[in-house]
Scaffold this active site. Structure first.
Site, PDB file in Angstrom:
ATOM      1  CB  SER A   1     -11.720  -2.759  -6.103  1.00 45.54           C
ATOM      2  OG  SER A   1     -10.295  -2.991  -5.789  1.00 45.54           O
ATOM      3  CB  THR A   2     -17.101  -3.247  -5.860  1.00 48.61           C
ATOM      4  OG1 THR A   2     -17.341  -3.987  -4.665  1.00 48.61           O
ATOM      5  CG2 THR A   2     -18.563  -3.516  -6.609  1.00 48.61           C
TER       6      THR A   2
ATOM      7  CG  ASP B   1      -2.026   0.893   0.978  1.00 49.39           C
ATOM      8  OD1 ASP B   1      -3.255   0.449   1.085  1.00 49.39           O
ATOM      9  OD2 ASP B   1      -1.891   2.057   0.832  1.00 49.39           O
TER      10      ASP B   1
ATOM     11  CB  CYS C   1     -20.316  -2.238  -0.417  1.00 51.75           C
ATOM     12  SG  CYS C   1     -18.836  -2.801  -0.718  1.00 51.75           S
TER      13      CYS C   1
ATOM     14  CG  PHE D   1     -21.246   1.019   8.019  1.00 55.36           C
ATOM     15  CD1 PHE D   1     -19.815   0.694   8.098  1.00 55.36           C
ATOM     16  CD2 PHE D   1     -21.943  -0.061   7.516  1.00 55.36           C
ATOM     17  CE1 PHE D   1     -19.405  -0.380   7.797  1.00 55.36           C
ATOM     18  CE2 PHE D   1     -21.326  -1.304   6.949  1.00 55.36           C
ATOM     19  CZ  PHE D   1     -20.039  -1.470   7.049  1.00 55.36           C
TER      20      PHE D   1
HETATM   21  C1  UDX Z   1     -21.925  -5.144   2.296  1.00 52.28           C
HETATM   22  C2  UDX Z   1     -22.331  -6.832   1.860  1.00 52.28           C
HETATM   23  O1  UDX Z   1     -23.257  -7.437   2.911  1.00 52.28           O
HETATM   24  C3  UDX Z   1     -21.147  -7.569   1.602  1.00 52.28           C
HETATM   25  O2  UDX Z   1     -21.366  -8.722   0.940  1.00 52.28           O
HETATM   26  C4  UDX Z   1     -20.263  -6.716   0.615  1.00 52.28           C
HETATM   27  O3  UDX Z   1     -19.126  -7.596   0.410  1.00 52.28           O
HETATM   28  C5  UDX Z   1     -19.945  -5.351   1.174  1.00 52.28           C
HETATM   29  O4  UDX Z   1     -21.205  -4.685   1.506  1.00 52.28           O
HETATM   30  P1  UDX Z   1     -21.283  -4.366   4.865  1.00 52.28           P
HETATM   31  O5  UDX Z   1     -21.513  -3.137   4.029  1.00 52.28           O
HETATM   32  O6  UDX Z   1     -19.847  -4.689   5.334  1.00 52.28           O
HETATM   33  O7  UDX Z   1     -21.329  -5.376   3.664  1.00 52.28           O
HETATM   34  O8  UDX Z   1     -22.361  -4.767   5.613  1.00 52.28           O
HETATM   35  P2  UDX Z   1     -23.832  -5.179   5.995  1.00 52.28           P
HETATM   36  O9  UDX Z   1     -23.830  -6.218   6.708  1.00 52.28           O
HETATM   37  O10 UDX Z   1     -24.300  -5.695   4.376  1.00 52.28           O
HETATM   38  O11 UDX Z   1     -24.741  -3.848   6.243  1.00 52.28           O
HETATM   39  C6  UDX Z   1     -24.704  -2.780   5.585  1.00 52.28           C
HETATM   40  C7  UDX Z   1     -25.643  -1.576   6.149  1.00 52.28           C
HETATM   41  O12 UDX Z   1     -27.104  -2.039   6.117  1.00 52.28           O
HETATM   42  C8  UDX Z   1     -25.299  -1.482   7.502  1.00 52.28           C
HETATM   43  O13 UDX Z   1     -25.444  -0.014   7.660  1.00 52.28           O
HETATM   44  C9  UDX Z   1     -26.456  -2.229   8.483  1.00 52.28           C
HETATM   45  O14 UDX Z   1     -26.538  -1.729   9.836  1.00 52.28           O
HETATM   46  C10 UDX Z   1     -27.622  -2.039   7.440  1.00 52.28           C
HETATM   47  N1  UDX Z   1     -28.657  -3.114   7.670  1.00 52.28           N
HETATM   48  C11 UDX Z   1     -28.343  -4.389   7.333  1.00 52.28           C
HETATM   49  C12 UDX Z   1     -29.950  -2.860   8.064  1.00 52.28           C
HETATM   50  O15 UDX Z   1     -30.123  -1.689   8.514  1.00 52.28           O
HETATM   51  N2  UDX Z   1     -30.824  -3.560   8.192  1.00 52.28           N
HETATM   52  C13 UDX Z   1     -30.527  -5.259   8.146  1.00 52.28           C
HETATM   53  O16 UDX Z   1     -31.275  -5.943   8.029  1.00 52.28           O
HETATM   54  C14 UDX Z   1     -29.253  -5.452   7.679  1.00 52.28           C
HETATM   55  P1  ADP Z   2     -11.502  -1.283   0.913  1.00 56.27           P
HETATM   56  O1  ADP Z   2     -12.700  -0.840   1.709  1.00 56.27           O
HETATM   57  O2  ADP Z   2     -12.261  -1.430  -0.740  1.00 56.27           O
HETATM   58  O3  ADP Z   2     -10.649  -2.065   1.096  1.00 56.27           O
HETATM   59  P2  ADP Z   2      -9.935   1.128   1.574  1.00 56.27           P
HETATM   60  O4  ADP Z   2      -9.922   2.630   1.352  1.00 56.27           O
HETATM   61  O5  ADP Z   2      -9.764   0.565   2.966  1.00 56.27           O
HETATM   62  O6  ADP Z   2     -10.996   0.337   0.504  1.00 56.27           O
HETATM   63  O7  ADP Z   2      -8.324   0.484   1.126  1.00 56.27           O
HETATM   64  C1  ADP Z   2      -8.088   0.788  -0.242  1.00 56.27           C
HETATM   65  C2  ADP Z   2      -6.447   0.969  -0.168  1.00 56.27           C
HETATM   66  O8  ADP Z   2      -5.855   0.857  -1.298  1.00 56.27           O
HETATM   67  C3  ADP Z   2      -5.894   2.223   0.576  1.00 56.27           C
HETATM   68  O9  ADP Z   2      -5.171   1.968   1.938  1.00 56.27           O
HETATM   69  C4  ADP Z   2      -5.221   2.994  -0.389  1.00 56.27           C
HETATM   70  O10 ADP Z   2      -4.023   3.603   0.345  1.00 56.27           O
HETATM   71  C5  ADP Z   2      -4.506   1.735  -1.332  1.00 56.27           C
HETATM   72  N1  ADP Z   2      -4.263   2.189  -2.566  1.00 56.27           N
HETATM   73  C6  ADP Z   2      -4.940   3.038  -3.498  1.00 56.27           C
HETATM   74  N2  ADP Z   2      -4.372   3.219  -4.597  1.00 56.27           N
HETATM   75  C7  ADP Z   2      -3.177   2.603  -4.320  1.00 56.27           C
HETATM   76  C8  ADP Z   2      -2.062   2.228  -5.210  1.00 56.27           C
HETATM   77  N3  ADP Z   2      -1.975   2.718  -6.560  1.00 56.27           N
HETATM   78  N4  ADP Z   2      -0.989   1.397  -4.930  1.00 56.27           N
HETATM   79  C9  ADP Z   2      -1.226   1.314  -3.539  1.00 56.27           C
HETATM   80  N5  ADP Z   2      -2.130   1.104  -2.896  1.00 56.27           N
HETATM   81  C10 ADP Z   2      -3.283   2.051  -3.243  1.00 56.27           C
END
Ligand code: UDX
Ligand code: ADP
Length: 462
Positions: free
Chosen positions: A126-127, A32, A267, A329
């Site tokens: 990454s998505t 990183d 996400c 969150f």
């Molecule tokens: C999500 C997807 O679940 C995961 O598969 C993907 O890779 C990344 O995005 P994440 O964002 O980590 O994961 O958390 P998640 O548990 O999905 O919750 C997302 C949000 O929805 C949170 O703010 C949670 O509090 C809220 N939530 C979830 C609700 O309000 N109600 C529910 O029933 C479930």
């Molecule tokens: P995610 O939740 O998708 O893992 P984050 O923001 O937590 O996202 O992490 C992404 C990481 O990628 C950060 O720590 C950032 O510094 C790193 N990053 C972004 N661009 C580059 C790059 N060109 N080379 C190395 N690291 C990078």
């Protein structure tokens, strides 16, 4: 075999730690640009809070797991390179507020192209918007230094707070790609601990689109139950009872039906807006509008919660002290990206409330940074009124009871377990009277709250 992962964030760090733990013979190097983040991965205070992650990292770090800022070296040595960098929503130019900003992905691809020799498998973690792999491939192939590449899409489905559990025992692993040999090489890595029938292979575009679709469906369930919560409040129905009743229908199922102050996280919103942008790009206006409504409903839910607080407290919160319980969150993470708390706090601040904020895992700096971000306009300008509010009306404390002391109300914005078991009589006695509690996560037993003398309000119940 050697693996390199570019990006040591919430996705790259835990995923690579798990691969290293399960495959002691594979060297895993996470790189990183962010030196403090790498230092944290090499310390006892990991930059990402995830239950169980410390143990996984401790087992593999120093054995076959390494964290460094040596991006070029990491790429050059590896047979397989994961790209796990951030892909935030664009804030400028074409597609602002919707499309993903692919700047970091493209920079990675260029760097890989520049440094590589021989054959490498590049894995998108990454998505990404659909067909990003094509762009990545073109950049890689244009390097002209004789290196050859296979590009795979391997979206991450882990949820924060349960990352270790999800990585250890995923519902499925998805690998999209054109070269059967490359797909197989990655499938064999996961196959060390995941049963073969849970490793799905598809073409590249299906894999990329599946990730966006999965998140859109999950977020849609939350927005659907949140929409019903508004109707429950108006009619006297109870949204938790409705959720239980519909969740027992095996076609619907019980998960992701918890009404809340609104979904957050890095996400859901980003991926839906991405999907919306993609649909618009292909001229599918009705499809775009359909999915966009999931985000609109979420914005409404956050706004509605803040409005309900103001309305209930005799139509004014100006100069009143509101204790905020939770800023992340969701529980069990220190991540605050897109947290509903940010928006609720902003709305309350603009009503001139004074906020005393407590979260067990989120640092004071993170809270301030997010509030500053949400109050700053798109030109990067913070108006004088908002600056004063941030300076004078926000305090951050280290204890839930301290947040409630002398407060006119407590608002619960994250479902941390410690709030469930809080001593409500003690909380009530320390507050201004009448003592209001607004539970944005439905974690408190309402009979107990009322018995403690609180004027109690939660989501989806009149
Ligand atoms: C999500 C997807 O679940 C995961 O598969 C993907 O890779 C990344 O995005 P994440 O964002 O980590 O994961 O958390 P998640 O548990 O999905 O919750 C997302 C949000 O929805 C949170 O703010 C949670 O509090 C809220 N939530 C979830 C609700 O309000 N109600 C529910 O029933 C479930
Ligand atoms: P995610 O939740 O998708 O893992 P984050 O923001 O937590 O996202 O992490 C992404 C990481 O990628 C950060 O720590 C950032 O510094 C790193 N990053 C972004 N661009 C580059 C790059 N060109 N080379 C190395 N690291 C990078």
């Amino acid at each position: 075999m050697k693996i390199c992962c570019i990006g040591a964030g919430y996705v790259g760090g835990p995923t690579m730690a798990m691969i290293a733990k399960q495959c002691p013979d594979i060297g895993v190097h996470v790189v990183d640009l962010n030196q403090p983040r790498i230092d944290a991965w090499n310390s006892d205070e990991l930059p990402v809070y995830e239950p169980g992650l410390d143990e996984v990292v401790k087992e593999a770090r120093g054995r076959n797991l390494r964290f460094s800022t040596m991006v070029d070296e990491g790429i050059a040595e590896a047979d397989m390179i994961f790209i796990a960098v951030n892909t935030p929503t664009k804030t400028f130019g074409i597609g602002a507020g919707r499309a993903a900003n692919l700047e970091f992905i493209e920079k990675c691809a260029r760097q890989i192209a520049r440094v590589s020799h021989g054959h490498k498998i590049v894995v998108e973690k990454s998505t990404l918007p659909v067909r990003t792999a094509e762009a990545v491939k073109r950049i890689l192939e244009s390097a002209g230094n004789g290196a050859t590449f296979d590009v795979l899409s391997n979206p991450e489905f882990l949820a924060e707070g349960t990352a270790v559990k999800d990585l250890l025992n995923p519902d499925r692993v998805l690998i999209g790609g054109e070269s059967a040999k490359a797909v197989d090489a990655l499938a064999q890595v996961y196959g060390r601990w995941i049963p073969a029938d849970r490793i799905l292979t598809t073409n590249l575009w299906s894999s990329e689109l599946s990730k966006l679709t999965a998140n859109a469906f999950l977020a849609q369930r939350v927005s659907s139950i949140n929409a019903i919560s508004a109707l429950c409040e108006a009619t006297g129905a109870d949204v938790d009872e409705v959720a239980r009743a519909i969740g027992t229908d095996s076609r619907i199922g019980p998960k992701f039906l918890k009404a809340s102050v609104g979904f957050g996280g890095s996400c859901f919103q980003k991926d839906i807006l991405n999907l919306v942008y993609l649909c618009e790009h292909f001229g599918l206006r009705e499809v775009a509008a359909y999915w966009e409504q999931v985000v609109n409903m979420n914005d409404y839910q956050k706004r509605r919660f803040a409005e309900r607080i103001v309305k209930t407290m005799f139509n004014t919160v100006s100069d009143k002290l509101i204790g905020i319980w939770g800023f992340a969150f969701k529980k069990d993470t220190n991540d605050v990206r897109e947290s509903a708390a940010i928006h609720v706090c902003r709305d309350l601040l603009r009503e001139r409330a004074r906020l005393r904020i407590y979260d067990p895992r989120v640092s004071a700096d993170q809270v301030r940074e997010e509030l500053l971000g949400v109050m700053t306009d798109s030109n990067g300008i913070l108006n004088e009124g908002d600056r004063k509010l941030l300076e004078k009306n926000v305090t951050i404390v280290k204890d839930a009871y301290a947040a409630a002391e002398n407060a006119h109300a407590v608002a619960i914005l994250t479902e941390w377990d410690e709030f469930r078991t809080a001593d409500l009589s003690r909380v009530q006695a320390s507050m201004q009277q009448p003592a209001f509690m607004f539970d944005g996560r439905n974690v408190i037993n309402s009979a107990q709250a009322k018995a403690a003398g609180l004027d109690f309000h939660c989501i989806g119940r009149a």
